[in-house]
Design an enzyme around this catalytic site. Sequence first.
Site, PDB file in Angstrom:
ATOM      1  N   GLY A 129     -20.475  68.382 -40.078  1.00 29.89           N
ATOM      2  CA  GLY A 129     -19.511  69.811 -38.682  1.00 29.89           C
ATOM      3  C   GLY A 129     -18.088  68.668 -38.104  1.00 29.89           C
ATOM      4  N   HIS A 179      -9.624  97.737 -15.798  1.00 26.90           N
ATOM      5  CA  HIS A 179      -9.905  97.688 -14.297  1.00 26.90           C
ATOM      6  C   HIS A 179     -12.170  97.453 -13.970  1.00 26.90           C
ATOM      7  CE1 HIS A 179     -10.399  97.130  -9.786  1.00 26.90           C
ATOM      8  NE2 HIS A 179     -11.213  97.743  -9.790  1.00 26.90           N
TER       9      HIS A 179
HETATM   10  C1  FAD Z   1     -15.240  65.539 -25.432  1.00 28.92           C
HETATM   11  C2  FAD Z   1     -14.774  66.518 -26.772  1.00 28.92           C
HETATM   12  C3  FAD Z   1     -14.723  67.591 -26.219  1.00 28.92           C
HETATM   13  C4  FAD Z   1     -13.302  68.747 -26.775  1.00 28.92           C
HETATM   14  N1  FAD Z   1     -13.644  70.089 -26.574  1.00 28.92           N
HETATM   15  C5  FAD Z   1     -12.752  70.316 -27.784  1.00 28.92           C
HETATM   16  C6  FAD Z   1     -12.641  72.206 -27.614  1.00 28.92           C
HETATM   17  O1  FAD Z   1     -13.543  72.629 -26.036  1.00 28.92           O
HETATM   18  N2  FAD Z   1     -11.905  72.969 -27.779  1.00 28.92           N
HETATM   19  C7  FAD Z   1     -11.036  72.128 -29.317  1.00 28.92           C
HETATM   20  O2  FAD Z   1     -10.738  73.191 -29.938  1.00 28.92           O
HETATM   21  N3  FAD Z   1     -11.267  71.421 -29.095  1.00 28.92           N
HETATM   22  C8  FAD Z   1     -12.218  70.391 -28.913  1.00 28.92           C
HETATM   23  N4  FAD Z   1     -12.531  69.372 -28.434  1.00 28.92           N
HETATM   24  C9  FAD Z   1     -11.850  68.839 -30.020  1.00 28.92           C
HETATM   25  C10 FAD Z   1     -12.295  69.310 -31.327  1.00 28.92           C
HETATM   26  O3  FAD Z   1     -13.311  68.797 -31.169  1.00 28.92           O
HETATM   27  C11 FAD Z   1     -11.660  68.073 -32.169  1.00 28.92           C
HETATM   28  O4  FAD Z   1      -9.970  68.985 -31.975  1.00 28.92           O
HETATM   29  C12 FAD Z   1     -11.616  68.804 -34.071  1.00 28.92           C
HETATM   30  O5  FAD Z   1     -13.074  68.501 -34.385  1.00 28.92           O
HETATM   31  C13 FAD Z   1     -11.038  68.242 -34.809  1.00 28.92           C
HETATM   32  O6  FAD Z   1     -11.408  68.266 -35.923  1.00 28.92           O
HETATM   33  P1  FAD Z   1     -11.331  67.804 -37.060  1.00 28.92           P
HETATM   34  O7  FAD Z   1     -11.319  68.850 -38.687  1.00 28.92           O
HETATM   35  O8  FAD Z   1      -9.743  67.152 -37.728  1.00 28.92           O
HETATM   36  O9  FAD Z   1     -12.147  66.903 -37.174  1.00 28.92           O
HETATM   37  P2  FAD Z   1     -13.000  66.125 -36.991  1.00 28.92           P
HETATM   38  O10 FAD Z   1     -14.165  67.443 -36.492  1.00 28.92           O
HETATM   39  O11 FAD Z   1     -14.017  65.356 -36.271  1.00 28.92           O
HETATM   40  O12 FAD Z   1     -14.630  65.674 -38.365  1.00 28.92           O
HETATM   41  C14 FAD Z   1     -13.940  64.639 -39.734  1.00 28.92           C
HETATM   42  C15 FAD Z   1     -15.150  64.190 -39.572  1.00 28.92           C
HETATM   43  O13 FAD Z   1     -14.687  63.806 -40.966  1.00 28.92           O
HETATM   44  C16 FAD Z   1     -15.750  62.745 -41.292  1.00 28.92           C
HETATM   45  N5  FAD Z   1     -15.327  61.398 -41.702  1.00 28.92           N
HETATM   46  C17 FAD Z   1     -13.916  60.741 -41.193  1.00 28.92           C
HETATM   47  N6  FAD Z   1     -13.857  59.807 -41.975  1.00 28.92           N
HETATM   48  C18 FAD Z   1     -14.418  59.605 -42.861  1.00 28.92           C
HETATM   49  C19 FAD Z   1     -14.252  59.006 -44.384  1.00 28.92           C
HETATM   50  N7  FAD Z   1     -13.115  57.841 -44.489  1.00 28.92           N
HETATM   51  N8  FAD Z   1     -15.499  59.608 -45.608  1.00 28.92           N
HETATM   52  C20 FAD Z   1     -16.125  60.650 -45.106  1.00 28.92           C
HETATM   53  N9  FAD Z   1     -15.975  61.386 -44.346  1.00 28.92           N
HETATM   54  C21 FAD Z   1     -15.507  60.548 -42.706  1.00 28.92           C
HETATM   55  C22 FAD Z   1     -16.445  62.273 -39.955  1.00 28.92           C
HETATM   56  O14 FAD Z   1     -17.444  61.897 -39.694  1.00 28.92           O
HETATM   57  C23 FAD Z   1     -16.617  63.435 -39.637  1.00 28.92           C
HETATM   58  O15 FAD Z   1     -16.940  64.528 -39.824  1.00 28.92           O
HETATM   59  C24 FAD Z   1     -13.089  68.044 -27.832  1.00 28.92           C
HETATM   60  C25 FAD Z   1     -13.066  66.833 -28.209  1.00 28.92           C
HETATM   61  C26 FAD Z   1     -14.037  66.236 -27.429  1.00 28.92           C
HETATM   62  C27 FAD Z   1     -13.700  64.176 -27.598  1.00 28.92           C
END
Ligand code: FAD
Length: 459
Positions: free
Chosen positions: A39, A441
């Site tokens: 996730g 409303h």
């Molecule tokens: C504190 C905080 C609050 C946030 N709140 C919001 C919000 O309210 N609304 C919103 O839209 N966004 C929010 N975000 C941003 C949001 O969490 C991210 O934009 C989103 O999770 C990005 O998704 P992603 O699929 O790009 O990467 P990620 O969710 O980071 O997933 C990447 C996955 O790849 C895996 N991975 C990495 N490298 C490797 C590798 N070499 N081999 C195998 N696996 C690997 C990681 O372990 C991870 O599970 C928030 C972020 C933070 C930090």
Amino acid sequence: MSQKHDAIIIGTGQAGPGLARRVSAAGMSVAIVERDLFGGTCVNTGCIPTKALVASAHAAHLARRAADFGVSLGGSVSVDMSKVKSRKDAISEKSRTGVESGLRKLKNCTVYQGHARFVSKHAITVGDQTLEADRIFINVGGRAATPPMPGLDRVPFLTNSSIMSLDTVPPHLIIVGGSYVGLEFGQMFRRFGSEVTIVEMGPRLLPREDEEVSAAILDILQQEQIEVRLNATCVSLSAEGGRVGAQVDCASGSPSEIGTHLLLAVGRRPNTDDLGLDAAGVAIDERGYIVVDDQLRTSTPGIFALGDCNGKGAFTHTAYNDFEIVAANLLDGDSRRVSDRITAYALYIDPPLGRAGLTESEARSRGHDVLVGKRPMSRVGRAIEKGETNGLMKIVVDARSREILGAAILGTGGDEAIHCVLDAMYAKAPYPVLQRAMHIHPTVAEFIPTLLGELSSTP
Ligand SMILES: Cc1cc2nc3c(=O)[nH]c(=O)nc-3n(C[C@H](O)[C@H](O)[C@H](O)COP(=O)(O)OP(=O)(O)OC[C@H]3O[C@@H](n4cnc5c(N)ncnc54)[C@H](O)[C@@H]3O)c2cc1C
């Protein structure tokens, strides 16, 4: 022996699992690799746990204000941080196990656990296994940046990930970084009972927002006795006998702050530094983001990058939209593009900020002939009834084309109400279409037609 698949997905964040479902439904075999928690950021250390914490913080805040609503609690309000944490953990865990079990049950899909690294354009290793595919989708996300800051190597600090383990309320939390992540944590920990100091290098919070929106957010935080130190152009840190000191070069105020805990919220960096991208010939930019075109193709044919690691978005909805774009292009013959999407996001302080499209200052700097409609939340019936009159609503229109360029709703329900503006923008509807819509409303959204009837060209 290497395992051959039709597709490999690296990462189970917000794009990978959806793509795995589409690819496997199309009859292709897919390998999906996760090195840590299923996730990714949103589920484990980002959106979901923070919004669960914001809900607990809101409950504490409302309980303290109970008398304003004629409700007596018969005692003081206290926060049990270990229960707050357990609630947050349970919500995250449900989502995490849902992602994992969904992938493990998926037909044609094999889940690999471990760190993936490219060894060529069509092959990666995961532990001692080699996987090959003609199509590889990178969805590796990012992590908290920890830039070299004087003294940082001598003090303990928290990030958005490690702060998730706190089961006691820090007496005094210093947050370096006055942007979206820092502000959400700042307000929630203040409501849990911490003294909070936010240290921001810039002259105002959230410099991407219009000045009046930044000022209203500062006011909301200060009303809750959160100390905000702006213009902290050279922050340095020091250990102060079991506490942490932040030396703050601010225009005014004490030159240093001493707290019990330090949270670094100074931006994110992509997880591309240990991915073997050189071996695959995948280009990155100077900040480590994978360079992609409008359909998320990298510099190597057959390799795509989705989500935070491509620098085209930093949100769950942008990562998910990346999956939809890639799936549409590869599987549906539909040439969807990143440039089709309209900027949209929310800041989950309370009240939240919902944003769509351009700010007024962006619209003006791009040469638009701008009309603006504005209203303080103190003149919105729904906000008055709920006793939540902080903030403002604002909408920006192009005077010539009559298209809506953007909006900001900082106020109760702002994260939801913004969508009626966003949808009208996607429909490219001239603003009178939305102005004439009959809204319900009492709601915050009922004032969007009103704002559009009060447009003015005066800044
Ligand atoms: C504190 C905080 C609050 C946030 N709140 C919001 C919000 O309210 N609304 C919103 O839209 N966004 C929010 N975000 C941003 C949001 O969490 C991210 O934009 C989103 O999770 C990005 O998704 P992603 O699929 O790009 O990467 P990620 O969710 O980071 O997933 C990447 C996955 O790849 C895996 N991975 C990495 N490298 C490797 C590798 N070499 N081999 C195998 N696996 C690997 C990681 O372990 C991870 O599970 C928030 C972020 C933070 C930090």
